[in-house]
Design an enzyme around this catalytic site. Structure first.
Site, short mmCIF file in Angstrom:
data_model
loop_
_atom_site.label_atom_id
_atom_site.label_comp_id
_atom_site.label_asym_id
_atom_site.label_seq_id
_atom_site.Cartn_x
_atom_site.Cartn_y
_atom_site.Cartn_z
N LYS A 185 -19.11 10.26 70.78
CA LYS A 185 -18.70 9.57 69.55
C LYS A 185 -19.06 8.09 69.70
O LYS A 185 -18.48 7.38 70.51
CB LYS A 185 -17.18 9.71 69.34
CG LYS A 185 -16.70 9.06 68.05
CD LYS A 185 -15.58 8.07 68.32
CE LYS A 185 -15.22 7.25 67.11
NZ LYS A 185 -16.26 6.27 66.72
N GLU A 260 -12.47 2.89 80.61
CA GLU A 260 -13.11 1.60 80.88
C GLU A 260 -12.62 0.64 79.81
O GLU A 260 -13.09 0.70 78.67
CB GLU A 260 -14.64 1.75 80.82
CG GLU A 260 -15.22 2.69 81.86
CD GLU A 260 -15.23 2.09 83.24
OE1 GLU A 260 -14.96 0.88 83.39
OE2 GLU A 260 -15.48 2.84 84.20
N CYS A 294 -17.33 -6.83 78.30
CA CYS A 294 -16.04 -6.63 78.97
C CYS A 294 -15.99 -7.38 80.29
O CYS A 294 -14.92 -7.68 80.80
CB CYS A 294 -15.81 -5.14 79.19
SG CYS A 294 -17.20 -4.38 80.02
N GLU A 392 -8.40 -11.50 76.12
CA GLU A 392 -9.85 -11.37 76.11
C GLU A 392 -10.43 -12.16 74.93
O GLU A 392 -9.96 -12.02 73.79
CB GLU A 392 -10.17 -9.89 75.97
CG GLU A 392 -11.54 -9.52 76.42
CD GLU A 392 -11.73 -8.01 76.40
OE1 GLU A 392 -11.08 -7.31 75.60
OE2 GLU A 392 -12.57 -7.53 77.19
P1 NAP Z 1 -12.09 -0.18 70.45
O1 NAP Z 1 -11.58 -0.65 69.15
O2 NAP Z 1 -11.12 0.33 71.44
O3 NAP Z 1 -13.20 0.92 70.10
C1 NAP Z 1 -13.94 1.58 71.09
C2 NAP Z 1 -14.23 2.99 70.64
O4 NAP Z 1 -12.99 3.66 70.45
C3 NAP Z 1 -14.97 3.08 69.31
O5 NAP Z 1 -15.82 4.20 69.34
C4 NAP Z 1 -13.84 3.30 68.32
O6 NAP Z 1 -14.24 3.99 67.17
C5 NAP Z 1 -12.93 4.16 69.13
N1 NAP Z 1 -11.53 4.13 68.68
C6 NAP Z 1 -10.93 3.25 67.83
N2 NAP Z 1 -9.64 3.60 67.65
C7 NAP Z 1 -9.44 4.73 68.37
C8 NAP Z 1 -8.32 5.57 68.59
N3 NAP Z 1 -7.14 5.33 68.03
N4 NAP Z 1 -8.48 6.63 69.41
C9 NAP Z 1 -9.65 6.88 69.99
N5 NAP Z 1 -10.76 6.13 69.82
C10 NAP Z 1 -10.65 5.06 69.03
O7 NAP Z 1 -12.87 -1.31 71.22
P2 NAP Z 1 -14.09 -2.16 70.68
O8 NAP Z 1 -13.53 -3.24 69.84
O9 NAP Z 1 -15.14 -1.29 70.12
O10 NAP Z 1 -14.69 -2.72 72.05
C11 NAP Z 1 -14.23 -3.88 72.64
C12 NAP Z 1 -13.32 -3.55 73.79
O11 NAP Z 1 -13.97 -2.67 74.69
C13 NAP Z 1 -13.01 -4.78 74.60
O12 NAP Z 1 -11.67 -4.77 74.97
C14 NAP Z 1 -13.89 -4.62 75.82
O13 NAP Z 1 -13.46 -5.30 76.96
C15 NAP Z 1 -13.86 -3.16 76.01
N6 NAP Z 1 -15.00 -2.75 76.81
C16 NAP Z 1 -14.78 -2.29 78.07
C17 NAP Z 1 -15.85 -1.93 78.87
C18 NAP Z 1 -15.66 -1.40 80.25
O14 NAP Z 1 -16.60 -0.81 80.77
N7 NAP Z 1 -14.51 -1.57 80.86
C19 NAP Z 1 -17.14 -2.04 78.37
C20 NAP Z 1 -17.33 -2.53 77.09
C21 NAP Z 1 -16.24 -2.85 76.31
P3 NAP Z 1 -14.50 3.23 65.78
O15 NAP Z 1 -15.59 2.27 66.04
O16 NAP Z 1 -14.89 4.34 64.87
O17 NAP Z 1 -13.22 2.56 65.40
#
Ligand code: NAP
Length: 489
Positions: A185, A260, A294, A392
């Site tokens: 996804k 992650e 991240c 962050e």
């Molecule tokens: P996010 O809002 O958590 O979204 C990530 C993914 O999860 C997207 O595919 C999103 O889908 C989905 N998602 C949203 N709500 C969900 C729910 N309730 N249940 C399951 N999945 C759900 O994060 P983001 O804003 O895209 O990314 C930024 C964050 O990711 C930052 O905190 C960053 O540090 C972290 N990150 C971590 C790593 C690592 O390797 N540790 C790497 C990169 C990023 P939709 O887009 O359809 O809402």
């Protein structure tokens, strides 16, 4: 129905698909949403979604694909992954443009993302052949013991928007190499790179059901992954908030999770460092991907003796960064992903200033550009009480503070619920060992602002997550460990 990609930016493109890829078929025609170019704030593509019944069926398909896929030899699975990598390379120009268009990052960085994705695919294609078990001497005469590794089963993979291709490949490649069918996804802001990935899977001849792409509502998809027993593991990259929701949901079914999550990386600049190198690597750690990584440097602590000189040289280097649309030549920084991200960044700057910080570069939205552009910003004398030191940032803001001793630097670096990555600039090898032992993070970059690579584990401690991707650990994440005990053989 295809996505209406602007031919001027995707001139080499085959016509992109605009929906999900399930059981070897393209599924289009469901409810649609827009994909927005953050450099213009305008929608440039529409993508269709699947519903819960279709996802349910996709998990049935994945389960049916498992027996054949896991009994295929690792060499054959690896050959297929190499073919997927070949397809990525064949379409690398178009793929890089697609990443830039939907994510906003400079084209050279998108090209780097495609190259890293290729490397992940090829590395796991090879490493899949080295899934070894072991035999262990018995304690009881006549017994024999074996440890065997088996694929965990169908995997649900959820990817974020900030590295839309490589963070998806980081899950998909090891899962497939291990013998697991996978349903991916993508993030809703950036589904197009994953659509191209699915096209590459199709062109490479990956069997139906081994790789599936599911575009749709995040809550619906994660609920199905959590509750459907056919999904045997969820691998998630995204925010800590959503990670917590998944943990709560997984409690019902004891679903294994790899998480992650967010980071708050400190950079410790010690007075024995090579200052030129420290500035160069801190700029990379902070501003790569427009600060939306991240592992981005979130807090920069500089030792008193070199504080002034570091701030001056770092600010001069930041002043040379060129901001603009990612497709324009020579750009170092693109827009942030959306208006909300821009507003949040401006609030963090205002908060830091209200708590005593001085803006030494940037600090404002870039005037005259329609997209979500923030000037690369340097703040000095930033209080640890500022939001940008405890949450962050995910924007091109570099907050700098001063420290005196190594012990103080380590304590301040560790004073956070997060622990994804950390950086230190030093030439003192004794200190390198002490930091290696005492810094609470999954990755420590010493004079290295870009430490991630295919063959080494990547992941977080504390609220930055569970488990590891990449390296042998990233493959092991998709394997079960079974003890076979034999008596009387
Ligand atoms: P996010 O809002 O958590 O979204 C990530 C993914 O999860 C997207 O595919 C999103 O889908 C989905 N998602 C949203 N709500 C969900 C729910 N309730 N249940 C399951 N999945 C759900 O994060 P983001 O804003 O895209 O990314 C930024 C964050 O990711 C930052 O905190 C960053 O540090 C972290 N990150 C971590 C790593 C690592 O390797 N540790 C790497 C990169 C990023 P939709 O887009 O359809 O809402």
């Amino acid at each position: 129905m295809g996505v209406d990609v602007d031919r001027s930016v995707a001139s080499t493109a085959n016509r992109l698909r605009s929906g999900s890829y399930l059981n070897g078929q393209w599924v289009e025609g469901g409810a649609e949403f827009d994909v927005v170019d953050p450099a213009t704030s305008q929608a440039f593509a529409r993508v269709s979604t699947i519903n819960q019944a279709q996802l349910h069926e996709a998990l049935d398909t994945a389960e049916k694909a498992l027996p054949l896929w896991r009994s295929t030899t690792a060499k054959e699975r690896g050959a297929l992954l190499h073919r997927v990598a070949d397809e990525l390379v064949r379409r690398k120009g178009e793929l890089a443009q697609t990443i830039t268009r939907e994510n906003g990052k400079p084209l050279a960085q998108s090209e780097g993302e495609v190259a890293m994705s290729e490397d992940h695919l090829r590395w796991f294609a090879e490493e899949g052949r080295r899934v070894y078990g072991r035999t262990v001497p018995p304690q009881v005469p006549g017994k024999r013991h074996m440890v065997v590794k088996t694929p965990i089963g169908p995997v649900g993979a959820i990817a974020p928007w900030n590295f839309p291709l490589v963070l998806a490949v980081r899950k998909v490649a090891p899962a497939m190499a291990a013998g697991c069918p996978v349903i991916l996804k993508p993030a809703s802001q950036t589904p197009l790179s994953c659509i191209v990935l699915a096209e590459c899977m199709e062109a490479a001849g990956v069997p139906a059901g081994v790789f599936q792409l599911a575009i749709g509502d995040a809550v619906m998809i994660s609920r199905e992954f959590l509750t459907n027993p056919k999904c045997r593991k969820i691998s998630f990259t995204g925010s800590t908030r959503v990670g917590q929701e998944l943990i709560r949901g997984a409690a019902e079914t004891i679903k294994p999770l790899c998480l992650e999550l967010g980071g708050l990386a400190p950079v410790l600049v010690f007075d024995d460092c090579d200052l030129d190198k420290a500035v160069e690597q801190t700029v990379i750690a902070k501003f790569r991907n427009t600060g939306q990584s991240c592992i981005a440097a979130n807090r920069i602590y500089v030792q008193r003796g070199i504080y002034r000189e570091f701030v001056e040289r770092f600010t001069a280097a930041v002043g040379r960064l060129k901001v603009g649309a990612g497709l324009d030549a020579g750009v170092d920084l693109g827009p942030v992903i959306h208006q909300r991200a821009l507003d949040g960044a401006l609030q963090q700057i205002a908060d830091a200033v209200a708590k005593g910080a001085r803006v030494v570069a940037g600090g404002e939205r870039v005037a005259g550009l329609a997209g979500y552009f923030l000037q690369p910003t340097v703040l000095e004398n930033v209080s640890d009480a500022s939001v940008c030191m405890s949450e962050e940032t995910f924007a091109p803001i570099a907050p700098i503070a001063m420290f005196d001793t190594e012990a103080e630097a380590i304590a301040r670096a560790n004073d956070t619920p997060y622990g994804l990555s950390a950086y230190a600039m030093t030439r003192d090898m004794g200190r390198v060992f002490r930091l290696s032992e005492q810094i609470e993070a999954g990755t420590l970059g010493i004079n290295d602002g870009a430490p991630t690579t295919s063959q080494l584990p990547f992941g977080g401690v504390k609220q930055s997550g569970w488990g590891r991707e990449l390296g042998v650990e990233g493959l092991d994440a998709f394997l079960e460990t079974k003890h076979v005990s034999m008596g009387g053989i």
